[in-house]
Design a protein around this motif. Sequence first.
Motif, PDB file in Angstrom:
ATOM      1  N   SER A   1       0.829  -1.201   0.000  1.00  0.00           N
ATOM      2  CA  SER A   1       0.000   0.000   0.000  1.00  0.00           C
ATOM      3  C   SER A   1       0.866   1.254   0.000  1.00  0.00           C
ATOM      4  O   SER A   1       0.495   2.273  -0.577  1.00  0.00           O
ATOM      5  N   ILE A   2       2.050   1.175   0.644  1.00  0.00           N
ATOM      6  CA  ILE A   2       2.954   2.343   0.654  1.00  0.00           C
ATOM      7  C   ILE A   2       3.428   2.630  -0.771  1.00  0.00           C
ATOM      8  O   ILE A   2       3.430   3.779  -1.237  1.00  0.00           O
TER       9      ILE A   2
ATOM     10  N   ARG B   1       1.905   1.850  -3.523  1.00  0.00           N
ATOM     11  CA  ARG B   1       0.764   2.354  -4.289  1.00  0.00           C
ATOM     12  C   ARG B   1       0.518   3.843  -4.014  1.00  0.00           C
ATOM     13  O   ARG B   1       0.264   4.632  -4.913  1.00  0.00           O
ATOM     14  N   ASN B   2       0.637   4.199  -2.725  1.00  0.00           N
ATOM     15  CA  ASN B   2       0.418   5.601  -2.355  1.00  0.00           C
ATOM     16  C   ASN B   2       1.486   6.512  -2.948  1.00  0.00           C
ATOM     17  O   ASN B   2       1.192   7.605  -3.435  1.00  0.00           O
ATOM     18  N   VAL B   3       2.733   6.066  -2.886  1.00  0.00           N
ATOM     19  CA  VAL B   3       3.841   6.873  -3.437  1.00  0.00           C
ATOM     20  C   VAL B   3       3.639   7.028  -4.948  1.00  0.00           C
ATOM     21  O   VAL B   3       3.824   8.117  -5.510  1.00  0.00           O
TER      22      VAL B   3
ATOM     23  N   ALA C   1       0.830   6.980  -6.544  1.00  0.00           N
ATOM     24  CA  ALA C   1      -0.300   7.897  -6.784  1.00  0.00           C
ATOM     25  C   ALA C   1       0.134   9.343  -6.608  1.00  0.00           C
ATOM     26  O   ALA C   1      -0.239  10.219  -7.404  1.00  0.00           O
ATOM     27  N   ILE C   2       0.959   9.578  -5.569  1.00  0.00           N
ATOM     28  CA  ILE C   2       1.447  10.952  -5.340  1.00  0.00           C
ATOM     29  C   ILE C   2       2.343  11.395  -6.501  1.00  0.00           C
ATOM     30  O   ILE C   2       2.242  12.516  -7.006  1.00  0.00           O
TER      31      ILE C   2
ATOM     32  N   LYS D   1       2.281  10.346  -9.539  1.00  0.00           N
ATOM     33  CA  LYS D   1       1.449  10.580 -10.721  1.00  0.00           C
ATOM     34  C   LYS D   1       0.783  11.957 -10.636  1.00  0.00           C
ATOM     35  O   LYS D   1       0.784  12.735 -11.603  1.00  0.00           O
TER      36      LYS D   1
END
Length: 165
Positions: A2-3, A5-7, A9-10, A12
């Motif tokens: 999840s980390i 994925r979050n990085v 997304a940020i 992007k």
Amino acid sequence: MSIIRNVAAIAKGMSITLREGFEPTQVENYPDGKGPLRGAQLQERFRGKHQLQRDENGLEKCVACFLCAAACPSNCIYIEAGDNTEETRISSAERYAKVYNIDYNRCIFCGYCVEACPTDAITHGHGFELASLNATTMVMRKEDLLVPVATGLPRSGNEEAEALA
Ligand code: SF4
Ligand code: SF4
């Protein structure tokens, strides 16, 4: 996971921000732009200062039925009706608007008056520079709202009478 994925997304989101930062600026250069609107860009559906329309014969479309005034939630339309005569014909119906005022101190540009009108006499134009420090100038009279007679159209009886006076 999840980390990561979050990085991602940020990253992007930030890439889009960065890319848009180098795109040409898209703002309206009002009031220093070119053209009659001085840089303002208005959509066709924009609700600006009202216009009182004429029919194909140059007669006023308003027949003083008061439906627009009844529909107005701000109570800002004031109408006085007059009777057409054989000598002086202003509209094609029995009556016409002798006085037609809109108080732009109160108007909220909701468009209800336009929707209520059975003859399409009142429409929204694109006039938008209405601000004033003098509240009395915000009350527009029929003369301020009525579209001019198109060139080549016959004049209404009243205009004929005025021309002969
Ligand atoms: S736009 Fe709305 S508030 Fe303004 S005159 Fe028409 S009905 Fe009244
Ligand atoms: S503008 Fe339309 S609704 Fe209003 S009084 Fe005239 S004809 Fe009637």
